[in-house]
Design a protein around this motif. Structure first.
Motif, short mmCIF file in Angstrom:
data_model
loop_
_atom_site.label_atom_id
_atom_site.label_comp_id
_atom_site.label_asym_id
_atom_site.label_seq_id
_atom_site.Cartn_x
_atom_site.Cartn_y
_atom_site.Cartn_z
N SER A 135 0.85 -1.18 0.00
CA SER A 135 0.00 0.00 0.00
C SER A 135 0.90 1.24 0.00
CB SER A 135 -0.88 -0.04 1.25
OG SER A 135 -1.64 1.15 1.38
N ASN A 190 -9.91 6.00 1.51
CA ASN A 190 -10.16 6.24 2.94
C ASN A 190 -11.25 7.26 3.16
OD1 ASN A 190 -6.88 5.45 3.17
ND2 ASN A 190 -8.25 4.51 4.66
N LEU A 293 -0.45 -1.39 9.30
CA LEU A 293 0.97 -1.12 9.56
C LEU A 293 1.46 -1.88 10.79
CD1 LEU A 293 0.65 2.80 9.14
CD2 LEU A 293 1.17 1.17 7.32
N TYR A 323 7.92 -1.51 6.67
CA TYR A 323 7.37 -0.70 7.76
C TYR A 323 8.44 -0.25 8.77
CZ TYR A 323 3.25 -3.22 6.04
OH TYR A 323 2.27 -3.76 5.24
#
Ligand code: OSB
Ligand code: MG
Length: 373
Positions: A135, A190, A293, A323
């Motif tokens: 993403s 979102n 995440l 991440y």
């Protein structure tokens, strides 16, 4: 298994790069981790609330409060024998699904370990590797977006999702198509659009061969999505709007989407996630595993969940190094050359925090024990 003792760790881990969506930016992940003790075993869970009430109303601090004051007392001292029990024991609390799911994850890890099986096995998973993508947050420029995507494609990711917002949408998608051709591509808004802006914006993208359009409209909306979907060929996928099995049923019954993103944290845990998975499977609607995440702990649960058969699109479950410089677990999750992650085969989650790493990132710790009546 009687729940004897529970520990909460409030951790904070810096992300390798800021993650920007249509509505907020994350630079670090502050989350509660849950450790549940019983019969000499310890189960771990990660609560996926963000540092602020941007994705949902929950935050690391609301989750800490709800866990400490309400959820943990509901399970302490209880004899847990089947995996639906944690959700039933905490059902009296309204909402706060991420807090519930963090606790439930730790109990499921414990139950699976006690049975000597992997979490994937306990869930009914059928694969030993799961397809994953990455993403990509909103970048400062188009050039930066293309460069970031190139980096992930070179690293082996075969599905790209980009965050979009009004004014950062159809032109970006077209530019990605020009640069990279026929890659597997999807977008996530979102909840940044209103129905009247969404119709022209997404009709303009309808010929771009997107896998799906994720959560264009309100986080509490189903009705307007049901008005939008028939005006598009591209499948809509709901993320924020699906908080329970009933929400999933309402979305399917109204035709608000043709795909569902499942995040255990958003729906209150793995038990509900599996029920949503089964409902969608029975109706021929594909699901995929979203991400928040997570550290390696939550990631292991996502990978196990995504091993269920109706997870038919790649998950937002990237390798640890996408991440964090240093994950809590060792070895970290690594991307296989076929754009998959390997499902841990060990008992329970199959991973646990490295104590020295956990200590380094812990802001505070609290302990809860069952007192005999
Ligand atoms: O909407 O899917 C989302 C991250 C945080 C909050 C919401 C979302 C996301 C992502 C990243 O898209 C998924 C991941 O790689 O973990
Ligand atoms: Mg999303």
């Amino acid at each position: 298994m009687r729940i004897e003792r529970i520990e909460l760790y409030h951790i904070n881990m810096p992300l390798v790069a800021p993650f920007q969506t249509s509505r907020w930016i994350e630079t670090e992940r502050a989350v509660p981790l849950v450790a549940v003790y019983s019969e000499g075993l310890v189960g771990w869970g990660e609560c996926v609330a963000s540092n602020g009430p941007w994705y949902s109303y929950e935050t690391d601090e609301t989750a800490w409060l709800i866990l400490s004051r309400y959820l943990i007392p509901m399970v302490l001292g209880q004899d847990i024998t089947d995996p639906s029990q944690p959700s039933r024991l905490t059902a009296r609390v309204r909402g706060h699904n991420m807090a519930k799911a963090g606790l439930e994850m730790a109990i499921w890890d414990l139950l699976a370990q006690a049975q000597g099986v992997s979490l994937s096995h306990l869930l009914g998973g059928e694969r030993d590797r799961v397809d994953v993508g990455v993403s990509v947050g909103i970048q400062p420029s188009l050039a930066a977006t293309l460069a970031t995507i190139r980096g992930y494609l070179d690293a082996g990711y075969r599905r790209i999702k980009i965050k979009i917002k009004p004014g950062w949408d159809v032109e970006v998608v077209r530019a990605i198509r020009r640069e990279f051709g026929d890659i597997r591509l999807q977008v996530d808004a979102n909840s940044a659009y209103r129905l009247e802006d969404a119709v022209p914006a997404f009709q303009a993208m309808d010929d771009q061969g997107l896998l799906l359009i994720e959560q264009p409209l309100g986080e509490d909306d189903i009705l307007d999505h049901a008005k939008l979907q028939p005006q598009l060929r591209t499948p809509l996928c709901l993320d924020e709007s699906i908080h329970s099995l009933d929400h999933a049923r309402w979305a399917l019954e109204t035709g608000a989407c043709r795909v569902i993103n499942i995040k255990a944290g958003r729906v209150g845990g793995l038990w509900v996630s599996r029920n949503i998975h089964d409902l969608c499977q029975a109706q021929g609607v594909p699901v995929w595993c979203g991400g928040m995440l997570e550290t390696g702990i939550g990631r292991a649960a996502n990978v196990a969940l995504a091993s269920l058969p109706n997870f038919r699109l790649p998950g937002d479950i990237s390798a640890s190094d996408r991440y964090y410089h240093e994950d809590l677990i060792d070895p970290p999750f690594q991307l296989n050359p076929d754009s998959t992650l390997t499902v841990p085969a060990g008992p329970g989650l199959g991973v646990r925090p490295v104590p020295t790493r956990l200590e380094k990132v812990t802001l505070r710790r609290a302990e809860f024990s069952h007192r005999e009546p």
